[in-house]
Design a protein around this motif. Sequence first.
Motif, PDB file in Angstrom:
ATOM      1  N   SER A 213       6.456 -86.937 -86.884  1.00 35.48           N
ATOM      2  CA  SER A 213       8.021 -88.045 -86.269  1.00 35.48           C
ATOM      3  C   SER A 213       8.406 -86.493 -85.325  1.00 35.48           C
ATOM      4  CB  SER A 213       7.690 -89.451 -87.070  1.00 35.48           C
ATOM      5  OG  SER A 213       6.824 -90.126 -87.240  1.00 35.48           O
ATOM      6  N   LEU A 214       8.273 -85.938 -86.159  1.00 32.64           N
ATOM      7  CA  LEU A 214       9.625 -84.832 -85.810  1.00 32.64           C
ATOM      8  C   LEU A 214       9.437 -84.831 -84.129  1.00 32.64           C
ATOM      9  CD1 LEU A 214       8.677 -81.947 -88.099  1.00 32.64           C
ATOM     10  CD2 LEU A 214      10.432 -83.804 -88.210  1.00 32.64           C
ATOM     11  N   THR A 215      10.896 -84.433 -83.560  1.00 33.92           N
ATOM     12  CA  THR A 215      11.159 -84.360 -81.859  1.00 33.92           C
ATOM     13  C   THR A 215      12.337 -82.612 -81.971  1.00 33.92           C
ATOM     14  OG1 THR A 215      13.510 -85.123 -82.547  1.00 33.92           O
ATOM     15  CG2 THR A 215      11.434 -86.750 -81.806  1.00 33.92           C
ATOM     16  N   TYR A 216      11.225 -82.152 -81.206  1.00 30.44           N
ATOM     17  CA  TYR A 216      12.259 -80.921 -80.717  1.00 30.44           C
ATOM     18  C   TYR A 216      12.924 -81.008 -79.545  1.00 30.44           C
ATOM     19  CZ  TYR A 216       7.645 -79.961 -84.108  1.00 30.44           C
ATOM     20  OH  TYR A 216       7.194 -80.495 -84.977  1.00 30.44           O
ATOM     21  N   ASN A 217      13.852 -79.453 -80.091  1.00 33.90           N
ATOM     22  CA  ASN A 217      15.213 -79.048 -78.959  1.00 33.90           C
ATOM     23  C   ASN A 217      14.331 -78.329 -78.061  1.00 33.90           C
ATOM     24  OD1 ASN A 217      17.374 -81.679 -78.593  1.00 33.90           O
ATOM     25  ND2 ASN A 217      17.952 -80.442 -80.571  1.00 33.90           N
ATOM     26  N   LEU A 218      14.665 -77.953 -76.993  1.00 33.85           N
ATOM     27  CA  LEU A 218      13.948 -76.883 -76.817  1.00 33.85           C
ATOM     28  C   LEU A 218      14.629 -76.170 -76.268  1.00 33.85           C
ATOM     29  CD1 LEU A 218      11.768 -74.735 -75.398  1.00 33.85           C
ATOM     30  CD2 LEU A 218      11.015 -76.319 -74.053  1.00 33.85           C
ATOM     31  N   ARG A 219      15.260 -74.400 -75.629  1.00 35.40           N
ATOM     32  CA  ARG A 219      16.075 -74.016 -75.341  1.00 35.40           C
ATOM     33  C   ARG A 219      16.159 -72.654 -74.571  1.00 35.40           C
ATOM     34  NH1 ARG A 219      20.868 -71.712 -79.256  1.00 35.40           N
ATOM     35  NH2 ARG A 219      19.484 -70.799 -79.938  1.00 35.40           N
ATOM     36  N   ILE A 220      16.159 -72.768 -73.794  1.00 33.77           N
ATOM     37  CA  ILE A 220      15.639 -71.318 -72.430  1.00 33.77           C
ATOM     38  C   ILE A 220      17.340 -71.219 -71.379  1.00 33.77           C
ATOM     39  CG2 ILE A 220      14.584 -70.513 -70.419  1.00 33.77           C
ATOM     40  CD1 ILE A 220      12.853 -73.657 -71.210  1.00 33.77           C
TER      41      ILE A 220
ATOM     42  N   VAL B 149      13.707 -81.876 -84.613  1.00 30.88           N
ATOM     43  CA  VAL B 149      14.516 -83.041 -85.451  1.00 30.88           C
ATOM     44  C   VAL B 149      14.040 -83.436 -86.288  1.00 30.88           C
ATOM     45  CG1 VAL B 149      17.009 -83.810 -84.087  1.00 30.88           C
ATOM     46  CG2 VAL B 149      16.074 -82.193 -83.126  1.00 30.88           C
ATOM     47  N   ASP B 150      14.547 -84.310 -87.387  1.00 29.19           N
ATOM     48  CA  ASP B 150      13.840 -85.179 -88.053  1.00 29.19           C
ATOM     49  C   ASP B 150      14.475 -86.688 -88.303  1.00 29.19           C
ATOM     50  OD1 ASP B 150      16.285 -86.236 -89.659  1.00 29.19           O
ATOM     51  OD2 ASP B 150      15.312 -84.438 -91.306  1.00 29.19           O
ATOM     52  N   ASN B 151      13.766 -87.986 -88.343  1.00 29.13           N
ATOM     53  CA  ASN B 151      14.643 -89.005 -88.078  1.00 29.13           C
ATOM     54  C   ASN B 151      16.167 -89.002 -88.603  1.00 29.13           C
ATOM     55  OD1 ASN B 151      12.195 -89.990 -87.255  1.00 29.13           O
ATOM     56  ND2 ASN B 151      11.325 -90.675 -89.189  1.00 29.13           N
ATOM     57  N   SER B 152      16.349 -88.231 -89.904  1.00 27.93           N
ATOM     58  CA  SER B 152      17.509 -88.261 -89.395  1.00 27.93           C
ATOM     59  C   SER B 152      18.962 -87.588 -88.726  1.00 27.93           C
ATOM     60  CB  SER B 152      18.689 -88.215 -91.366  1.00 27.93           C
ATOM     61  OG  SER B 152      18.057 -88.922 -91.933  1.00 27.93           O
ATOM     62  N   LEU B 153      18.259 -86.822 -88.109  1.00 30.43           N
ATOM     63  CA  LEU B 153      19.001 -86.220 -86.664  1.00 30.43           C
ATOM     64  C   LEU B 153      19.013 -84.794 -87.109  1.00 30.43           C
ATOM     65  CD1 LEU B 153      21.105 -88.904 -85.126  1.00 30.43           C
ATOM     66  CD2 LEU B 153      18.646 -88.185 -84.838  1.00 30.43           C
ATOM     67  N   ALA B 154      18.040 -84.655 -88.778  1.00 30.71           N
ATOM     68  CA  ALA B 154      18.928 -82.915 -89.470  1.00 30.71           C
ATOM     69  C   ALA B 154      18.268 -82.204 -88.715  1.00 30.71           C
ATOM     70  CB  ALA B 154      18.537 -82.899 -90.884  1.00 30.71           C
ATOM     71  N   THR B 155      19.003 -81.081 -88.647  1.00 29.16           N
ATOM     72  CA  THR B 155      18.026 -80.113 -87.294  1.00 29.16           C
ATOM     73  C   THR B 155      17.751 -78.498 -87.958  1.00 29.16           C
ATOM     74  OG1 THR B 155      20.141 -78.793 -86.481  1.00 29.16           O
ATOM     75  CG2 THR B 155      19.087 -81.114 -85.076  1.00 29.16           C
ATOM     76  N   SER B 156      15.901 -78.267 -87.924  1.00 34.04           N
ATOM     77  CA  SER B 156      15.970 -76.693 -89.037  1.00 34.04           C
ATOM     78  C   SER B 156      16.049 -75.786 -87.740  1.00 34.04           C
ATOM     79  CB  SER B 156      14.769 -76.423 -88.233  1.00 34.04           C
ATOM     80  OG  SER B 156      14.485 -76.461 -86.586  1.00 34.04           O
ATOM     81  N   PRO B 157      17.145 -74.768 -88.496  1.00 33.37           N
ATOM     82  CA  PRO B 157      17.185 -73.867 -87.721  1.00 33.37           C
ATOM     83  C   PRO B 157      16.271 -73.331 -86.418  1.00 33.37           C
ATOM     84  CG  PRO B 157      16.429 -73.079 -89.771  1.00 33.37           C
ATOM     85  CD  PRO B 157      15.920 -74.397 -90.030  1.00 33.37           C
ATOM     86  N   PHE B 158      16.918 -72.508 -84.906  1.00 33.13           N
ATOM     87  CA  PHE B 158      15.784 -72.068 -84.449  1.00 33.13           C
ATOM     88  C   PHE B 158      15.178 -71.566 -84.668  1.00 33.13           C
ATOM     89  CE2 PHE B 158      19.004 -74.318 -81.815  1.00 33.13           C
ATOM     90  CZ  PHE B 158      18.567 -74.833 -80.329  1.00 33.13           C
ATOM     91  N   SER B 159      14.243 -71.522 -84.064  1.00 33.44           N
ATOM     92  CA  SER B 159      12.981 -70.376 -83.963  1.00 33.44           C
ATOM     93  C   SER B 159      12.988 -69.256 -83.856  1.00 33.44           C
ATOM     94  CB  SER B 159      11.794 -70.733 -83.264  1.00 33.44           C
ATOM     95  OG  SER B 159      12.156 -70.806 -82.290  1.00 33.44           O
ATOM     96  N   SER B 160      12.194 -67.945 -84.080  1.00 37.66           N
ATOM     97  CA  SER B 160      13.248 -66.609 -83.523  1.00 37.66           C
ATOM     98  C   SER B 160      12.454 -66.445 -81.803  1.00 37.66           C
ATOM     99  CB  SER B 160      10.905 -65.571 -84.117  1.00 37.66           C
ATOM    100  OG  SER B 160      11.716 -66.093 -85.343  1.00 37.66           O
ATOM    101  N   GLU B 161      13.246 -65.888 -81.124  1.00 35.43           N
ATOM    102  CA  GLU B 161      13.602 -66.377 -80.458  1.00 35.43           C
ATOM    103  C   GLU B 161      12.568 -65.522 -79.457  1.00 35.43           C
ATOM    104  OE1 GLU B 161      16.945 -66.348 -77.496  1.00 35.43           O
ATOM    105  OE2 GLU B 161      16.812 -64.369 -77.851  1.00 35.43           O
ATOM    106  N   ALA B 162      10.800 -65.973 -78.259  1.00 29.71           N
ATOM    107  CA  ALA B 162      10.585 -65.581 -77.596  1.00 29.71           C
ATOM    108  C   ALA B 162      10.799 -64.996 -76.150  1.00 29.71           C
ATOM    109  CB  ALA B 162       9.258 -66.216 -77.200  1.00 29.71           C
ATOM    110  N   THR B 163      10.335 -64.347 -75.066  1.00 26.33           N
ATOM    111  CA  THR B 163      10.384 -64.639 -73.744  1.00 26.33           C
ATOM    112  C   THR B 163       9.055 -64.587 -73.238  1.00 26.33           C
ATOM    113  OG1 THR B 163      10.431 -61.943 -74.277  1.00 26.33           O
ATOM    114  CG2 THR B 163      12.061 -62.384 -74.317  1.00 26.33           C
TER     115      THR B 163
END
Length: 654
Positions: free
Chosen positions: A470-477, A528-542
């Motif tokens: 059920s977790l959702t994810y934020n992707l940043r580029i 992002v969990d069901n309470s909209l709490a977020t994890s830290p961003f992952s280590s950055e990749a290229t």
Amino acid sequence: MQHVVRQHITRERVIGQQTKPNRLQLRIVLAALLVLLSTPIWSFAQEPFTYLWTDENIEAAAFGALSWLDLDGDGDQDLVLLAGSDVLGPAVTRIVENKGISILQRDDGRRMALLRTEDIGGLEPSSPLWLSRVDWTDYDRDGRLDAVVSGTDDLTAPFTPALRLYRNDRGDGVAFSEITPSVAAVHGDVEWGDVDNDGDDDLLVIGTTADGSAKTSLFRNEGGSLVEMTTTLPDIGFGSAAWSDVDNDGILDVALCGVTTAGSYVLGVFRNEGGGSFSVVFNGTGGTYCTIDWGDYDGDGYDDLLAMGTRAAPMEMAPFTTVYRNSDGARFDDAGFDLIGLAAGEARFLDLGSDGFLDIIIAGGSNQALRRSLLTVYSGNGTGFRRVGNLPGIFPAALSLGDIDRDGDLDIAAIGLGQDQQASTTVYLNGSLLVNTEPSAPTELAATVDGGSALLTWQGASDETTPDASLTYNLRIGTESRGNDVMSVPVSIDGRPILSSRGNVVHNTSWRIDGLSNGTYFWSVQAVDNSLATSPFSSEATFQVTASSGGKPVGNDGSPGIETLALAAFPNPFGHSSASISFSLPEAGLVDLAVYDVIGRRVARPVSGWRGPGKHVAAWHGVDAAGNQLASGLYIVRLAFEGQDRTETIVIRR
């Protein structure tokens, strides 16, 4: 003739319903609303299971929208009101800064909360709208949240529709410019979503036009300009829209609920086939004054649909609230839950109890011609929902949920008409003693590049309460480390997203990004969990794009074959919209991109720092370093790179 008949049959399949209200029934619907506004509104209340009433000094509002978000980026969520100040009073647009919250013990032994606030302005410079709907995104990918608002300036009929796009100029929550997009205004809903997987959010607008016709329009975001697309979606009004990836194929789909110009109810889920074409996945019975939301209540990794609204009945309105279970993205069935029907309000899927399971909060007018109003919470356990508490009702109702005290659970703000028929803004603090732990960060980031497209994959996160599926994810580029200029997730000083919402790539652990130019890209993911709490961003990749048809030719060594330094600006001249300043680098190095006036004074510095090889784009809004708008005239853009420089003239025309 055959072509015309085929179109007619297809349209009936999309919007045809078992129940179609006639004009008399629709008049009953509208009459019931008018009766309500002149009739005492009663609500029954009991001690809510976890929520504390909060004393606050926020302007009363109704007939509009509100949002919790950290506009000034200080780590505390602030409240934005876009509504009317009373039944027939002027509209308000207020940004209320969160200055902290305290728990107090009353003389009778009960607890209450005290929210300290400061009014810091509004979405000026234009006059505020009421009967409004709002959605937020970083539409120009400059790392700051912008807003689109629909509503009306009129306090009396004919309530001419208006639509405004507010660009966030400075990121401190008080400097916005109004953009005039080529978007036909409607009374209705506005929803951002990246329909074409190019990283920027496109705009879906549904509602009624000035002549009362239903209209659905989709606008592709092309570098900050909104261009209308031809779409197969049905035209609807008096309803709402919501994006999700219902089949987890990496492309956003959409649900619509409302009523057509002819009076047919619509509730549909439409799969995105690309290029503005959508196919029907689910075709149910909708309603008017409809609201919808997505959430995975049963933990199977597929989003289920929550719909609330009303239908005309022989003697009164018939409100409904229904959950439709998603079976692998191919089928939606009524889950059969006993939920009270409400209308002219809002229904949300969120984990309010911090136990990992989605709950339901609904607010609006109840049955019997809407003579009661409710704000009700249903607790979920993964298989069903149990009604556990009521708060004082409001009608019409608008809700926003956010973590205003930063304790990991969701608090409530609500606006609408209270029992005394006066506008009301109320905040409830979630007093749950359960501690919601944030998800782990995603890992094992990998990219597969094909021409100007990249398929990005990662190992999903884990969570102690929310089911992992059920977790959702934020992707940043971005084209620089922690950049947002390709796919944006604006964050505050504590690394949390400025806007509390589900992840922008939903439940997927892979996502394709298209339309990339040659160059080096930096990316990271958070859960992002069901309470909209977020994890830290992952280590950055290229990853590197070297064979894009939209970029420079590939060099013999496989690196981006950019031979010389290049600089360009578009559009030029530009006015209230932003200019895209693009520059290409033959190799990695230090870049200084600055703007000067005609007497040589530096007025802005859009880019300063290390950049990789390839093409880069920076948005400049025609403002100085302090965020103040510069006067119309000629300016010089200078790119300095490793002892070389390029210049380009640019004209601001207000």
